[in-house]
Write an enzyme that holds these catalytic residues in place. Structure first.
Site, PDB file in Angstrom:
ATOM      1  N   LEU A 554       0.819  -1.205   0.000  1.00 45.32           N
ATOM      2  CA  LEU A 554       0.000   0.000   0.000  1.00 45.32           C
ATOM      3  C   LEU A 554       0.854   1.257   0.000  1.00 45.32           C
ATOM      4  CD1 LEU A 554      -2.752  -0.998   2.587  1.00 45.32           C
ATOM      5  CD2 LEU A 554      -2.893  -1.061   0.100  1.00 45.32           C
ATOM      6  N   GLY A 555       2.018   1.212   0.605  1.00 49.04           N
ATOM      7  CA  GLY A 555       2.865   2.397   0.676  1.00 49.04           C
ATOM      8  C   GLY A 555       4.112   2.118   1.480  1.00 49.04           C
ATOM      9  N   GLU A 556       4.943   3.159   1.632  1.00 49.86           N
ATOM     10  CA  GLU A 556       6.174   2.982   2.373  1.00 49.86           C
ATOM     11  C   GLU A 556       6.642   4.309   2.933  1.00 49.86           C
ATOM     12  OE1 GLU A 556       9.502   1.846  -0.067  1.00 49.86           O
ATOM     13  OE2 GLU A 556       8.571   2.736  -1.837  1.00 49.86           O
ATOM     14  N   GLY A 557       7.505   4.223   3.936  1.00 49.65           N
ATOM     15  CA  GLY A 557       8.146   5.381   4.523  1.00 49.65           C
ATOM     16  C   GLY A 557       9.646   5.187   4.540  1.00 49.65           C
ATOM     17  N   GLN A 558      10.329   5.975   5.373  1.00 49.86           N
ATOM     18  CA  GLN A 558      11.788   5.917   5.379  1.00 49.86           C
ATOM     19  C   GLN A 558      12.304   4.594   5.922  1.00 49.86           C
ATOM     20  OE1 GLN A 558      13.616   9.045   7.645  1.00 49.86           O
ATOM     21  NE2 GLN A 558      15.676   8.579   6.936  1.00 49.86           N
ATOM     22  N   PHE A 559      11.618   4.039   6.931  1.00 48.16           N
ATOM     23  CA  PHE A 559      12.123   2.831   7.574  1.00 48.16           C
ATOM     24  C   PHE A 559      11.126   1.674   7.563  1.00 48.16           C
ATOM     25  CE2 PHE A 559      14.538   6.227   9.788  1.00 48.16           C
ATOM     26  CZ  PHE A 559      15.802   5.851   9.370  1.00 48.16           C
ATOM     27  N   VAL A 562       3.871  -0.469   4.348  1.00 45.26           N
ATOM     28  CA  VAL A 562       2.499  -0.865   4.691  1.00 45.26           C
ATOM     29  C   VAL A 562       2.029  -1.818   3.604  1.00 45.26           C
ATOM     30  CG1 VAL A 562       0.167  -0.109   5.187  1.00 45.26           C
ATOM     31  CG2 VAL A 562       2.089   1.377   5.758  1.00 45.26           C
ATOM     32  N   ASP A 697      -4.083  14.382  10.032  1.00 45.11           N
ATOM     33  CA  ASP A 697      -4.186  14.091   8.592  1.00 45.11           C
ATOM     34  C   ASP A 697      -5.577  13.567   8.259  1.00 45.11           C
ATOM     35  OD1 ASP A 697      -3.516  13.844   5.954  1.00 45.11           O
ATOM     36  OD2 ASP A 697      -2.362  11.993   6.202  1.00 45.11           O
TER      37      ASP A 697
END
Length: 843
Positions: A554-559, A562, A697
C-alpha cells in the site's frame, strides 16, 4: 547571479526530474529571455512585434499581434529560443489589454517545439489532442499544465481560431533546465500483454515524439512520471492499463535482450544510469538481469569495443518497482548503446536518467616543471599562476555575493511586507470551481459576465522551500505564539500590533515526527504517552507471522512499509467479539505495517510507541490494532482493512442517487448516505478528541469503508503513492497535507483538536463534491501556503472553498465555522456530532 555561478561551477547533472517541482518562470515576464530570442512569423505593427508578447507587461501596444485577421487555415506563431534544452511544464497566456484599450486574445492555441531548430514536432496531450484552451478576455492570465511536459530548446505558440478573428498574445513559459542532456533514445516498440483474468495491458511509449519504431525522439521514459509497483493502474492519468510503463516480452525479441540507444547534446563523462523498472514477478515481470553499455565518442565514430557490464542483484521477495543504478565508470561519449537482458518473461521501464559531467576526463599529465607547453594552456608557470589567480578572484566574488544575499535576507525579514504582491484574475467557469474570495462589500455593478476571482502568480521564490522564509518573515516568538505541539485547549495566537502586515515563519523546522516510520501518519498525543517503551507495554497478542499472506504494497516510509495481506485464521485467533467484517468464507484482509531491517534504534522505538498508541484506540469508527509480530524481526503491527477501500476512491467512482442511476445500474450514493458518513467521521473524531489525540491528517483518503458503509478513520493515506499529490514535501523531509491544514498548523506548527476540526470541514467538502477534485484545485501548493498568510493577517483577503453543488447551505455554514480564523470560534467535535446526527438516516 549567485545561482548562475554555482550552476556553472557545478557541471554535474541532476537526473530524475520531478514535473511537480520543475515550475520556474523561464524569463518572458522578467526579461531573462532577450528580445533577440523572441521572433514571430509576422507582426501587425512594430509596436505589436514579438518582443512585446511578455506576460503582464504593457510595453508597445501591449502584446504580439500577427499581421491581419487570423483565418482558420492560417499558421502564425510566436517563437521563443530558450538557448538551451529545457524541461517545459507550464504555459501561461494573456490577450492584449493595453491599459483597457485592447480587445484581442487567443481563444485556443497549439504548440510546436524543436530541440535542434530543424525538426519541428506538434505537442499533443496524453489523449492525443493538440489544442489548448486559451483566454476568455484580454487581461486574465490562463495557466495550463502540459501533460506530458516538453523537452525542447525552441517553442512556438500558434493561435487557433474557428472563425476570422484578430488575435494577440502575451505569454510566459515555466520549467527548468534539462541537465540530463539526453536528446533522443531509440528502442523496440513496446508490446501488449494479454493474460487470462487481467485487462489487456498496452505497454507502448504513447508520448514518443520520434518516428515509428522509436527512433530519434523522447517519450514516457523521460517525462518524470514514475510507474507504480502494480504496472496495470495509472499513477496520474485515467487512460489505459499499463500506461505508465514501456514493456517488452522476452520470446518476441530473438537475442534475449532489449537494445536501446541514447544520444546526448554534447560529449559527456558518464558516472551512472538510473533505470526505474517494474518487478512484479507474480506476473512474470522482473528487473533486468544484466546490462551491457557501449560508448561512442562522437556521433560519426564507431562504437568502442570494451563495454561497461553490470549484473543486477535480483529480488524474488519484494515485488516493488525500483530504480536500478548502473555505474558507467566515468566513460565519455556522445552516445550510448545499452543491452538490457531479460530475467523473466517481461521487462518494463517507466523512467531512465543519466548522471554525468559535461566535460570528459583528461589524460594524466606529467609534472609541468621544466616541460614545454603548448601556447594558451595552463601548463607553464606564468599561465598556471594566472589560472590560480582567476580562480581565487572568482571565489572572492562568490563569497561576496553570498554575504550580500544574507544581508539582504535579514533586511527583508525585519521589514513588514505583503505576501501577495502581484495578482492576476481567472474566470471561474462553473459553480463547481473551488475558490471563493471573502472581500469587503463593494457597490453592485451591472455585468454580463460571471464574476472573476483572484488567484496568484507563480513566484520563482516558491520553487525553493528554503526561500519561504523570505516570503513569510519570521515573527518573534511570544507567549501567545509558541511553536511545537499544543493541547487542544491552546490559546488563540493573536498577532502583535506591529505585525499586521507580516506573518509568522513557515514552520518547516517545527513540524517534526509528523510522518511515522512506515510512511503513515503519527498521532500527536499528550506527553504522558511518549515515555520510553518496551515490548512489555504492548497489550495486544502476538500473531504467527507465517499466517500473513502478502497481497500488495500500500505504501512505504523511510524505515518501513504498509502491506495489504490476508490473515489466515485471524478470526479464530482473536476469538468472539473480534472487530472483523463478515467474511463469507473469504480470508480476512488486514493492513500490516512492517519495520525494515535497516531501521535505526530511534525508528524501532517510534514503531513500538505507535503500537502502544494504537492499542489504546477502541471505537467503532477508528481503525483497530488487531495483533502484532514483535517477538522477532521484522517488527509488524496488524490493523483492520476495509474491503471497500478508502472513501475518496469510493465516492469518486459514484454518482448521486437518482432515477437515472437506478435505471442504468450506475453505482450511486444518496444524500442520506453522505450525511451518514459525515456523522460517523464526526463520531470517530469525537472519540479521539476525548483522549486528547490529534490526528493531523484527517481526509477522505484516510477513511475506510466496509460493505455496510461503516467508516473507520485510518492513517494510511500519507504512505500511498496514489495520494502523493495531496502532500507537500519540505526539502525531502516531512510531507504535509497543506490543503487540509489549518493556517496555524502551516505557519506555526500547531496541531490541535481545533486544527483537526478545520480538516474535518475540508473532509465534509470532499464528501459533498463526491471527491471529484482536490481542495483549492486552482491554487498551487505554494499559493495555498500564501493563502494561510492571509488567514493570519485576517484582512478579508483569504480564500475559502466554495459551496459544493450537492451541499445544503446549512451544512456549508457548518464548514465555514470549521474554517474560522480564531481557534476558539471553531466548533468542537462533540457539537459537530450533535449538529449532524439528526440529519443522518442511521444514528
Amino acid at each position: 547571479m549567485l545561482l548562475f555561478l554555482l550552476l556553472v561551477l557545478n557541471s554535474k547533472t541532476n537526473a530524475q526530474i520531478d514535473p511537480a517541482l520543475c515550475r520556474y518562470p523561464l524569463g518572458m515576464e522578467d526579461g531573462r529571455i532577450k528580445n533577440d530570442d523572441i521572433t514571430a512569423s509576422s507582426q501587425w505593427y512594430d509596436t505589436t512585434g514579438p518582443q512585446y508578447g511578455r506576460l503582464n507587461r504593457e510595453e508597445g501596444d501591449g502584446a504580439w499581434c500577427p499581421a491581419g485577421q487570423l483565418q482558420p487555415s492560417d499558421v502564425q506563431y510566436l517563437q521563443l529560443d530558450l538557448r538551451h534544452l529545457t524541461f517545459v511544464t507550464v504555459v501561461a497566456t494573456q490577450g492584449r489589454y493595453a491599459r483597457s484599450s485592447g480587445n484581442e486574445f487567443a481563444r485556443k492555441y497549439r504548440l510546436d517545439y524543436s530541440r535542434d531548430g530543424h525538426r519541428w514536432i506538434s505537442w499533443r496531450n496524453r489523449s492525443g489532442n493538440e489544442i489548448i484552451v486559451g483566454n476568455v478576455n484580454t487581461y486574465a492570465s490562463v495557466v495550463k499544465d502540459l501533460h506530458p511536459p516538453i523537452i525542447t530548446r525552441f517553442l512556438r505558440l500558434i493561435p487557433v481560431t474557428d472563425a476570422v478573428h484578430t488575435v494577440c498574445m502575451r505569454v510566459e513559459v515555466f520549467g527548468c533546465p534539462w541537465q540530463d542532456g539526453l536528446t533522443a533514445y531509440s528502442a523496440p516498440e513496446g508490446q501488449t500483454m494479454m493474460a487470462p483474468g487481467y485487462p489487456i495491458t498496452s505497454l507502448n511509449d504513447s508520448t514518443y515524439d520520434g518516428v515509428l519504431e522509436l527512433l530519434g525522439g523522447l517519450g514516457q521514459m523521460t517525462d518524470g512520471v514514475i510507474g507504480q509497483d502494480d504496472f496495470v493502474p495509472m499513477l496520474q492519468y485515467q487512460l489505459w492499463p499499463g500506461y505508465d510503463y514501456v514493456g517488452w516480452r522476452n520470446d518476441s525479441l530473438g537475442p534475449g535482450y532489449v537494445e536501446m540507444e541514447f544520444q546526448f547534446d554534447r560529449q559527456r563523462n558518464f558516472t551512472s544510469m538510473k533505470v526505474h523498472s517494474n518487478n512484479m514477478f507474480s506476473r512474470g515481470v522482473k528487473v533486468f538481469s544484466s546490462v551491457s553499455c557501449a560508448f561512442k565518442p562522437h556521433l560519426i565514430s564507431e562504437w568502442e569495443t570494451e563495454p561497461v557490464e553490470f549484473s543486477t542483484v535480483l529480488d524474488d521477495r519484494n515485488p516493488s518497482a525500483r530504480y536500478v543504478t548502473v555505474p558507467l565508470e566515468r566513460r565519455s561519449g556522445t552516445a550510448l548503446r545499452c543491452r538490457f537482458f531479460f530475467a523473466d518473461t517481461w521487462m518494463m521501464f517507466s523512467e531512465i536518467s543519466f548522471q554525468s559531467d559535461t566535460q570528459p576526463p583528461t589524460a594524466p599529465r606529467a609534472p609541468w616543471i621544466g616541460l614545454p607547453t603548448a601556447p594558451g594552456k595552463c601548463g607553464g608557470t606564468s599561465v598556471l599562476i594566472g589560472c590560480l589567480v582567476t580562480i581565487i578572484l572568482l571565489l572572492v566574488v562568490i563569497i561576496f555575493l553570498i554575504l550580500w544575499c544574507q544581508y539582504v535576507c535579514k533586511v527583508l525579514e525585519k521589514a513588514p511586507r505583503r505576501i501577495l504582491e502581484e495578482e492576476v484574475t481567472v474566470r471561474l467557469s462553473s459553480c463547481s470551481d473551488t475558490i471563493v474570495l471573502q472581500t469587503p462589500p463593494v457597490p453592485p455593478r451591472m455585468s454580463l459576465d460571471p464574476p472573476y476571482e483572484r488567484v496568484f502568480l507563480l513566484d520563482p521564490q516558491y520553487q525553493d522551500p528554503a526561500a519561504l522564509r523570505v516570503k513569510l518573515p519570521e515573527l518573534s516568538q511570544s507567549a501567545e505564539c509558541g511553536g511545537g505541539y499544543a493541547e487542544p485547549d491552546v490559546t488563540q495566537c493573536t498577532p502583535h500590533q506591529g505585525f499586521q502586515n507580516s506573518v509568522p515563519h513557515y514552520a518547516e523546522t517545527d513540524i517534526v515526527n509528523l510522518q511515522g516510520v512506515t510512511g503513515s501518519n503519527m498521532y500527536a498525543v499528550p506527553a504522558v504517552t511518549v515515555d520510553s517503551l518496551t515490548r512489555k507495554d504492548i497489550s495486544v497478542a502476538e500473531f504467527p507471522r507465517e499466517h500473513l499472506i502478502f497481497r500488495e504494497k500500500l505504501g512505504e516510509g523511510q524505515f518501513g512499509e504498509v502491506h495489504l495481506c490476508e490473515a489466515e485464521g485471524l478470526a479464530e485467533f482473536l476469538g468472539e467479539g473480534a472487530p472483523l467484517p463478515e467474511q463469507d468464507g473469504r480470508a480476512v484482509l488486514v493492513a500490516v505495517k512492517q519495520l525494515r531491517a535497516d531501521a535505526t534504534s530511534n525508528a524501532r522505538n517510534d514503531f513500538l510507541k505507535e503500537i502502544k498508541i494504537m492499542s489504546r484506540l477502541n471505537d467503532p469508527n477508528i481503525i483497530r490494532l488487531l495483533c502484532v509480530c514483535v517477538h522477532s524481526d521484522p517488527l509488524c503491527m496488524v490493523t483492520e482493512y476495509m474491503e471497500n477501500g478508502d472513501l475518496n476512491m469510493f465516492l469518486s467512482q459514484r454518482e448521486i442517487e437518482s432515477t437515472l442511476t437506478h435505471a442504468n445500474n450506475i453505482p450511486s450514493v444518496s444524500m442520506a448516505d453522505l450525511l451518514h458518513m459525515a456523522v460517523q467521521i464526526a463520531s470517530g473524531m469525537k472519540y479521539l478528541a476525548s483522549l486528547n489525540f490529534v490526528h493531523r491528517d484527517l481526509a477522505t483518503r484516510n477513511c475506510l469503508l466496509d460493505r455496510q458503509l461503516t467508516i473507520k478513520i485510518s492513517d494510511f493515506g500519507m504512505s500511498r503513492n496514489l495520494y502523493s499529490s495531496d502532500y507537500y514535501r519540505i526539502q525531502g523531509r516531512a510531507v504535509l497535507p497543506i490543503r487540509w491544514m489549518a493556517w496555524e498548523s502551516i505557519l506555526l506548527g500547531k496541531f490541535t483538536t481545533a486544527s483537526d476540526v478545520w480538516a474535518f470541514g475540508v473532509t465534509l467538502w470532499e464528501i459533498f463534491t463526491l471527491c471529484r477534485e482536490q481542495p483549492y484545485s486552482l491554487l498551487t501548493d505554494e499559493q495555498v501556503i500564501e493563502n494561510s498568510g492571509e488567514f493570519f493577517r485576517n484582512q478579508g483577503r483569504q480564500i475559502y472553498l466554495s459551496l459544493p453543488p450537492l451541499c445544503p447551505s446549512s451544512l456549508f455554514e457548518l464548514m465555514m465555522r470549521c474554517w474560522s480564523r480564531d481557534i476558539r470560534d471553531r466548533p468542537s467535535f462533540s457539537s459537530l456530532y450533535q449538529a449532524l446526527r439528526p440529519h443522518a438516516h442511521h444514528s
